[in-house]
Write a protein that holds these residues in place. Structure first.
Motif, short mmCIF file in Angstrom:
data_model
loop_
_atom_site.label_atom_id
_atom_site.label_comp_id
_atom_site.label_asym_id
_atom_site.label_seq_id
_atom_site.Cartn_x
_atom_site.Cartn_y
_atom_site.Cartn_z
N ARG A 103 0.85 -1.19 0.00
CA ARG A 103 0.00 0.00 0.00
C ARG A 103 0.89 1.24 0.00
N SER A 104 0.37 2.29 -0.63
CA SER A 104 1.15 3.52 -0.75
C SER A 104 0.66 4.61 0.19
N GLY A 105 -0.35 4.31 0.98
CA GLY A 105 -0.75 5.26 2.02
C GLY A 105 -1.89 6.17 1.66
N GLY A 106 -2.57 5.90 0.55
CA GLY A 106 -3.69 6.75 0.15
C GLY A 106 -5.01 6.01 0.26
N HIS A 107 -5.79 6.04 -0.80
CA HIS A 107 -7.10 5.40 -0.79
C HIS A 107 -7.00 3.96 -1.27
N ASP A 108 -7.98 3.18 -0.90
CA ASP A 108 -8.11 1.82 -1.40
C ASP A 108 -9.56 1.44 -1.14
N TYR A 109 -10.40 1.54 -2.17
CA TYR A 109 -11.84 1.43 -1.98
C TYR A 109 -12.29 0.07 -1.46
N GLU A 110 -11.50 -0.99 -1.70
CA GLU A 110 -11.85 -2.30 -1.17
C GLU A 110 -10.84 -2.81 -0.14
N GLY A 111 -9.85 -2.00 0.19
CA GLY A 111 -8.92 -2.36 1.25
C GLY A 111 -8.01 -3.53 0.94
N LEU A 112 -7.85 -3.88 -0.34
CA LEU A 112 -7.10 -5.08 -0.69
C LEU A 112 -5.59 -4.93 -0.50
N SER A 113 -5.12 -3.73 -0.24
CA SER A 113 -3.70 -3.52 -0.01
C SER A 113 -3.29 -3.82 1.44
N TYR A 114 -4.27 -4.05 2.32
CA TYR A 114 -3.92 -4.30 3.72
C TYR A 114 -4.82 -5.31 4.41
N ARG A 115 -5.78 -5.90 3.70
CA ARG A 115 -6.63 -6.92 4.31
C ARG A 115 -6.94 -7.98 3.27
N SER A 116 -7.36 -9.15 3.76
CA SER A 116 -7.75 -10.24 2.88
C SER A 116 -9.21 -10.57 3.13
N CYS A 117 -9.89 -11.00 2.09
CA CYS A 117 -11.30 -11.39 2.22
C CYS A 117 -11.45 -12.81 2.76
N GLN A 118 -10.39 -13.60 2.73
CA GLN A 118 -10.41 -14.98 3.21
C GLN A 118 -9.26 -15.17 4.20
N PRO A 119 -9.38 -16.15 5.10
CA PRO A 119 -8.26 -16.44 6.02
C PRO A 119 -6.98 -16.69 5.24
N GLU A 120 -5.94 -15.96 5.56
CA GLU A 120 -4.69 -16.03 4.79
C GLU A 120 -3.58 -15.42 5.64
N VAL A 121 -2.39 -15.98 5.51
CA VAL A 121 -1.22 -15.41 6.17
C VAL A 121 -0.48 -14.57 5.15
N PHE A 122 -0.37 -13.27 5.41
CA PHE A 122 0.29 -12.37 4.47
C PHE A 122 0.92 -11.20 5.23
N GLY A 123 1.84 -10.54 4.59
CA GLY A 123 2.44 -9.33 5.13
C GLY A 123 2.10 -8.13 4.27
N VAL A 124 2.31 -6.94 4.81
CA VAL A 124 2.06 -5.69 4.08
C VAL A 124 3.35 -4.88 4.02
N VAL A 125 3.68 -4.43 2.85
CA VAL A 125 4.76 -3.45 2.68
C VAL A 125 4.09 -2.09 2.53
N ASP A 126 4.26 -1.25 3.53
CA ASP A 126 3.66 0.09 3.57
C ASP A 126 4.71 1.10 3.12
N LEU A 127 4.47 1.75 1.98
CA LEU A 127 5.47 2.62 1.37
C LEU A 127 5.38 4.07 1.83
N SER A 128 4.64 4.35 2.88
CA SER A 128 4.41 5.75 3.25
C SER A 128 5.67 6.48 3.68
N ASN A 129 6.73 5.75 4.04
CA ASN A 129 8.01 6.41 4.35
C ASN A 129 8.81 6.73 3.10
N LEU A 130 8.44 6.13 1.99
CA LEU A 130 9.11 6.42 0.71
C LEU A 130 8.25 7.43 -0.03
N ARG A 131 8.53 8.70 0.18
CA ARG A 131 7.65 9.75 -0.34
C ARG A 131 8.41 10.96 -0.87
#
Length: 524
Positions: A103-131
């Motif tokens: 995720r780049s730190g802005g909008h995401d209308y379905e939240g797919l950059s930081y959540r999953s719709c099904q049980p899943e093990v995943f990580g998030v790379v948040d790019l908000s420090n790269l600006r």
């Protein structure tokens, strides 16, 4: 982990074939977290047990419906400050079988950059420090990191030169990475095109951890990342953009018209003239309640805009009193509707952070034939119903007609009159009426909009139109399931996007519920 061990791991991971580094269904999240903290400063890595994990997760969430106790959350969030940190996250994720979302730190209308719709093990790379944003006045280009917002980009460009700008969206808090990845429509597109039409280079970390620029990634991948949707082909860290010229002063107006004042007749006429006006003039229309508001930005003066409107759109009855003159930067803040509330450009354009006050749901359509006035009467009836929201109509035409549908993944070019964004919002637990209203209204609009396929804009992400299914044998998203939604976003470009995916990420490491699946036939 020593530098020597880091380099050895990087070499090992990058040299393995994609087939040997398939991602197991049961991920080893503890080992993944340990790998991250050995390769990345620990203060940049937030596991679920971290005291500020929740704050970091919420830092750019704009919709509280994706921030509940039932939301499937990442096991870890990485907040990199340089490209190596991103590469290390990919190395660790591939090594330990943990997929990454970005995720780049802005909008995401379905939240797919930081959540999953099904049980899943995943990580998030948040790019908000790269600006960071670096403007080269000599050749009118700039490098902008994906973690910057559109407002920050506009502000820094204008502070270097107020007569230079970039074609992108109206909302300042949009993240650059996601916005560019989906195309980037905005108030300058009739003059200069989409954001992706002015991107000349980029830096991306691929699924095997390589950091590549345009020359290194090749033209197919460079084509795909400019409009093929975020989170599909790798992690784009930064973009080189070509800036465009704007005059010292632009002219703007906002004219509301009720039904009694002829809103229906004006909207009917606007459909014909909005896409065919001179490229320097863009007039949007917002329909809410029982009125339509016509919102314009003209790359010129009020003294020339008023007679132009009298000649081309006399029914609107625009006068000198309606017109305001200001800088391009000020017009951006005004278009967003916030300048009068806060009083300063900095507060409007540079504000970041989450906003969990309102729940929202968004949908989209493209219109290729004008809607008849009698049909607009029926459309307005929907805005009297319980749960109503509003629609924003943004004209195409101009520059957009000159670009082929295959030039970038965004195909909605020639033949499109305007795009519709449907928006409904609510507070608390009152979402049943608004979402039911939107779903029913969207169904009603089906006969008035594009068909076969019914087109949609990928940056107005909508899971209602389809989601991927994953094959049980190869743990890869199905090309056919992706086709259901993919051809609505990308039309004939969907297959080419899937072919690029197969070439750069054949095991579907970067994936979400609406990510491009690999077209595996290309590997045979």
């Amino acid at each position: 982990m020593s530098l020597l061990n880091r380099l050895a791991l990087a070499l090992l991971v990058s040299c393995f074939s994609f087939h040997l580094i398939s991602v197991p269904s049961l991920a080893y999240s503890d080992e993944f977290h340990q790998c991250l903290t050995e390769m990345i400063p620990s203060e940049l890595v937030y596991g679920q047990s971290s005291s500020n994990f929740t704050d970091v997760l919420a830092s750019s969430i704009k919709n509280p419906k994706f921030f509940t106790n039932t939301t499937v959350r990442p096991v870890c969030i990485v907040t990199p400050t340089n490209p190596w940190h991103v590469q290390a996250a990919v190395f660790c994720g591939r090594w330990h079988g943990v997929r990454l979302r970005v995720r780049s730190g802005g909008h995401d209308y379905e939240g797919l950059s930081y959540r999953s719709c099904q049980p899943e093990v995943f990580g998030v790379v948040d790019l908000s420090n790269l600006r960071s944003i670096s403007v080269n006045q000599g050749d009118s280009t700039a490098w902008v990191d994906s973690g910057a917002t559109i407002g920050e980009l506009y502000y820094h460009i204008a502070k270097n030169n107020s007569q230079v700008a970039f074609p992108a969206g109206e909302c300042p808090s949009i993240g650059v990475g996601g916005h560019f990845s989906g195309g980037g429509i905005g108030m300058l597109m009739r003059k200069y095109g989409l954001s992706v039409d002015k991107i000349v280079d980029a830096k991306v970390v691929t699924a095997n951890g390589e950091l590549l620029d345009r020359a290194g990634m090749g033209e197919d991948l460079f084509w795909a990342i400019r409009g093929g949707g975020g989170g599909n082909f790798g992690i784009v860290l930064s973009w080189k953009i070509q800036l465009v010229r704007v005059p010292p002063q632009v002219a703007v107006f906002s004219i509301p018209k009720t039904l009694e004042e002829g809103a229906i007749e004006l909207l009917t006429k606007w459909q014909y003239i909005g896409p065919s006006l001179p490229n320097d003039l863009t007039i949007r229309a917002k329909v809410q309640g029982q009125q339509a508001v016509f919102l314009a930005v003209y790359l010129g003066t009020c003294s020339s805009l008023v007679p132009m409107m009298d000649r081309l759109f006399p029914e609107l009855n625009m006068t000198n009193a309606d017109c305001r003159s200001m800088t391009w930067l000020e017009s951006v803040a005004l278009s967003y509707g916030s300048l009068a509330k806060t009083g300063t450009l900095e507060e409007v354009l540079l504000a970041r952070g989450s906003s969990l006050s309102y729940y929202t749901k968004i949908k989209s359509d493209y219109v290729q034939r004008p809607i008849a006035s009698c049909s607009w009467k029926n459309i307005f009836a929907w805005f009297k119903k319980d749960g109503a929201g509003y629609i924003m109509l943004e004209p195409h035409g101009g520059f957009m007609r000159t670009v082929s549908a295959a030039a970038t993944p965004y195909p909605h070019r020639k033949g499109v009159l305007y795009v519709i964004q449907y928006i409904t919002f609510w507070q608390g637990d009152g979402g049943k009426a608004p979402t039911s209203w939107l779903a029913s209204f969207y169904d009603f609009m089906g006969s008035y909009v594009s068909q076969n396929p019914r087109q949609a804009y990928v940056n107005f992400r909508d899971l209602d139109i389809g989601q991927n299914t994953v094959g049980s044998e190869n743990d890869v998203s199905s090309f056919e399931s992706g086709q259901v939604w993919g051809e609505r976003y990308f039309m004939g470009n969907y297959r080419r996007l899937a072919a690029v995916k197969a070439a750069v990420d054949p095991n579907d490491y970067f994936r979400n519920e609406q990510s491009i699946p690999p077209l595996r036939q290309t590997l045979e």
